[in-house]
Every structure is written in structure tokens, then in C-alpha cells.
Design a protein around this motif. Structure first.
Motif, PDB file in Angstrom:
ATOM      1  N   ALA A  94       0.823  -1.217   0.000  1.00  0.00           N
ATOM      2  CA  ALA A  94       0.000   0.000   0.000  1.00  0.00           C
ATOM      3  C   ALA A  94       0.859   1.269   0.000  1.00  0.00           C
ATOM      4  O   ALA A  94       0.526   2.231  -0.681  1.00  0.00           O
ATOM      5  N   GLY A 156      -8.005  -1.768   1.947  1.00  0.00           N
ATOM      6  CA  GLY A 156      -8.712  -2.517   2.979  1.00  0.00           C
ATOM      7  C   GLY A 156     -10.227  -2.357   2.897  1.00  0.00           C
ATOM      8  O   GLY A 156     -10.908  -2.318   3.913  1.00  0.00           O
ATOM      9  N   ARG A 223     -12.375 -12.095   6.431  1.00  0.00           N
ATOM     10  CA  ARG A 223     -12.233 -10.805   7.085  1.00  0.00           C
ATOM     11  C   ARG A 223     -13.468 -10.447   7.892  1.00  0.00           C
ATOM     12  O   ARG A 223     -14.557 -10.944   7.618  1.00  0.00           O
ATOM     13  N   ASN A 250      -9.774 -10.166  11.301  1.00  0.00           N
ATOM     14  CA  ASN A 250      -9.936 -11.435  10.577  1.00  0.00           C
ATOM     15  C   ASN A 250     -10.374 -12.504  11.546  1.00  0.00           C
ATOM     16  O   ASN A 250     -10.070 -12.427  12.737  1.00  0.00           O
TER      17      ASN A 250
END
Ligand code: AMP
Ligand code: AMP
Length: 352
Positions: A94, A156, A223, A250
Motif C-alpha cells: 500500500a 482494505g 475478514r 480477521n
């Protein structure tokens, strides 16, 4: 862009013990802990704000901290001086994506794969090339079913929204009548989310044969996303929420043993296609699927490095116990591979 020859040259120039480095975020604790279990010294690249947090874990903190002002800066010179191998994770993809190809520091796995996973276009090309079932991609005017609209890059799940018609899409996303670039409209899959985690070793022949070596199933997660995953609570008290998909954590999941064969075959196809497209994916990888009521898997995402879902078994997974006789985290599995490659003088096959 660094060539493979230059990376190999850097590895050859390392004199003395190799260290394992990563950025303090995402899955860094299990990477450091696992590396320690295999006898490596570790380096944590950290901002001053995060340092106290990582200092507080006596058995998982890195041996050496290198402080940076900005996590998008990798202190290459210092890492090279410590004979470091950088283990990439989701935060590195990221925040450091633009500098990965030019980095002098050797990276565990194939750095090119990190660019393939970070662009939705190339990732879908990869999923298609592997011949996996996947959700339909639609143009705005083709929306004829519930669709999830995603922004580019790994965020995300932040900002994703569900739309049901072209009109709803334009109302939610058009700016001055124009659709911003980089949006992906994907059919919303209905079923159980199952995210398998694998390790591909081109230098180990034990286990499930795949391409030049073998793939090992390490575990599964799914998740937990805000607010979609607890939306039933709101509905039960009469609050009609707008679903969102921001990852918060998670949870572990296992699948029917009779589905494992199919999961391994998908993993194998991902490994073979990675080799054909960009030279392979040694090391950890994962893919995100939805499995429907006919037990059909649809793949909508591939990650070609450790995923944070592996944090659910940082003490060691069930499948590593079946494979290695002892439970192991993905962090330890990575370190074990580096150790094995050093011993066999085959580091160049897993570090690109
Ligand atoms: P962070 O450093 O926590 O901001 O995370 C950087 C990126 O890694 C995010 O944009 C996500 O794509 C991914 N990520 C972080 N934590 C998790 C998690 N627990 N599960 C799945 N993905 C995650
Ligand atoms: P991604 O950024 O692709 O990993 O997606 C983040 C989350 O959005 C996933 O964990 C799912 O909960 C949800 N999601 C993404 N794509 C789909 C899809 N095609 N169908 C249903 N849910 C999805």
C-alpha cells in the motif's frame, strides 16, 4: 528497475549473517517472531509513533529498530549494511508500491508480483490467465444486478459501495457527470467468503506438487468488515444501514475436507500462471473467494505475499502441523524457507 542480476549481485555481496526486515505494521509481529524462531536477527522499520507499541512485545519485537519519518521510506543503505532481506506485506504494497522495482534491498519473493496484485486490471488478467471462475466485471450502463464498486489500490475495503442500477451508480459516483478513473464494478457474489493462504516453494519437492516445487496449504481466514458483518444487529432493531466493507480484523475458518482438492488446484493454477506472466511467486500468497451453495468457488482477489489473515494462527496453523509435524506461523514458514535456501545455496530462486 533493478535487474535480477543486480539483485543476485547484492545477495552475493552479503558477508556474514542475513537479517530479516519489515515495516512495523500489518503482520510484522509474526514475521519477527517467526524469524527469531528460526534463529535470524530482525530489523523493524518504524515511525516514532509506532515504536512504543512494537517495543512492548518482548518476544516479537525486532532486534533493531530503524526509525523513519514516513513509512513510505525504506532505509535502503542501513538495510544493506545489515545484510537484510525485506519481507513484504500489505502495508508495504500500500505505501511503497512505487519504489519496489527500484529497491536495491533483496525482497523475499518476486517483487514484480506485488505490482501485478496492486493493479486491479493486471490482477484480473492474472485470475483469467489462471482459468479461475471469477465475478463478472460490468460497465456502468450494464449494471443489471447487485454490484460492488471498488476503488483502485489496496485500501482494505475502504469506500466500497453496493449499487443496483446504472442510475444508482451515477448518483453515487459521478462527479460533474463524469465517472472517476480507476473504479471497478464487480458482480456482488453470494455465498461464504473463504480466503485460503498458501506457501509456494520452488525448492521443496515434498507435499502437493506444483510447477517446479510444491504448494503448502497454511490456513484460511475471512475478514471481519465494518459494518457489513454485523449489519444483522442493526436490521433486527429497525436501523437500515448503508453497507460498508472496511477491514477491521480477521477470523479463522476451515472448509470441508472434500473441498481441499479444489482449493489446491486453484493454488496450483495461480502458481503456474504467475510463472508464465511474470516469472513466478516463490513464498506466501493468498486468494479471496466466495463459495456458493453449489460449492463453486469464485476468485475475486490474489495477494502475492503474506496476508494479515494469517495473524489468526500466529501460534501455528493446523495444516503446518500436518505438513511439518509442528504448528508454524506463516512468519516462521517464510524464515524456514530462507534458512533452507541459504543452506542449499539456492537463495536466488526465492529472492527477486
Ligand atoms: P495498514 O498498515 O493497517 O493501514 O494496512 C495497509 C493495507 O493492508 C490495507 O490497506 C489493507 O489492504 C491491508 N490490511 C491491513 N490489515 C489487514 C487485515 N487485518 N486484513 C486484511 N487486510 C489488511
Ligand atoms: P477486496 O478489496 O477485493 O479484498 O474486497 C474487500 C471486501 O469486499 C471483501 O472482503 C468482501 O467482503 C467484499 N467483496 C469484494 N468483492 C466482492 C464481490 N465480488 N462480491 C461480494 N463481496 C465482495
Amino acid at each position: 528497475m533493478m535487474t535480477k542480476e543486480e539483485i543476485d549481485y547484492t545477495l552475493e555481496s552479503y558477508k556474514g549473517n542475513v537479517t530479516i526486515a519489515t515495516v512495523c505494521s500489518h503482520s510484522a509481529l509474526q514475521i519477527f517472531h517467526g524469524a527469531r524462531q528460526e534463529g535470524f536477527k530482525t530489523i523493524g522499520i518504524v515511525t516514532q509513533k509506532r515504536r512504543e507499541l512494537y517495543e512492548s512485545f518482548k518476544h516479537a519485537k525486532p532486534d533493531i529498530f530503524i526509525e523513519v519519518d514516513d513509512p513510505s521510506i525504506i532505509p535502503e543503505q542501513e538495510l544493506l549494511e545489515h545484510n537484510a532481506i525485506l519481507v513484504p506485506h500489505g502495508s508495504i504494497v500500500a505505501y511503497n508500491k512505487d519504489s519496489l522495482l527500484d529497491m536495491h534491498v533483496p525482497i523475499m519473493g518476486n517483487r514484480k508480483s506485488l505490482l501485478w496484485e496492486s493493479s486491479r486490471e493486471s490482477m484480473f488478467k492474472w485470475i483469467e490467465h489462471a482459468g479461475l471462475e471469477r465475478p463478472k466485471i460490468l460497465k456502468p450502463d450494464e449494471i443489471d444486478r447487485p454490484c460492488i464498486v471498488k476503488f483502485s489500490g489496496a485500501r482494505g475495503g475502504m469506500g466500497y459501495q453496493v449499487v443496483h442500477s446504472p442510475a444508482e451508480f451515477y448518483e453515487k459516483f459521478a462527479v460533474d457527470g463524469k465517472v472517476p478513473e480507476g473504479l471497478l464494478i464487480q458482480e456482488f457474489l453470494i455465498g461464504i467468503r473463504v480466503y485460503p493462504h498458501f506457501f509456494y516453494s520452488p525448492i521443496t519437492a515434498d507435499g502437493y506438487r506444483a510447477h517446479k516445487g510444491s504448494v503448502e496449504l497454511i490456513g484460511f481466514d475471512r475478514r471481519v468488515e465494518s459494518n457489513i458483518d454485523e449489519s444483522y444487529r442493526c436490521r433486527s432493531i429497525g436501523i437500515d444501514i448503508k453497507p460498508s466493507f472496511t477491514v477491521i480484523g480477521n477470523e479463522p475458518i476451515t472448509v470441508r475436507e472434500s473441498l481441499l482438492g479444489e482449493v489446491f488446484e486453484m493454488a496450483k493454477k495461480i502458481v503456474v500462471s504467475a510463472d508464465e506472466l511474470f516469472g513466478g511467486i516463490p513464498g506466501p500468497f493468498s486468494f479471496e473467494t466466495v463459495c456458493d451453495e453449489n460449492m463453486q468457488f469464485y476468485v475475486f482477489e490474489i495477494s502475492s505475499r503474506i496476508v494479515a489473515g494469517t495473524n489468526v494462527y500466529a501460534k501455528g496453523s493446523m495444516y503446518t502441523m500436518f505438513n511439518h509435524g509442528v504448528p508454524m506461523s506463516m512468519g516462521q514458514r517464510i524464515a524456514k524457507e530462507i534458512k533452507h535456501a541459504i543452506k542449499e545455496n539456492r537463495l536466488k530462486e526465492i529472492i527477486f
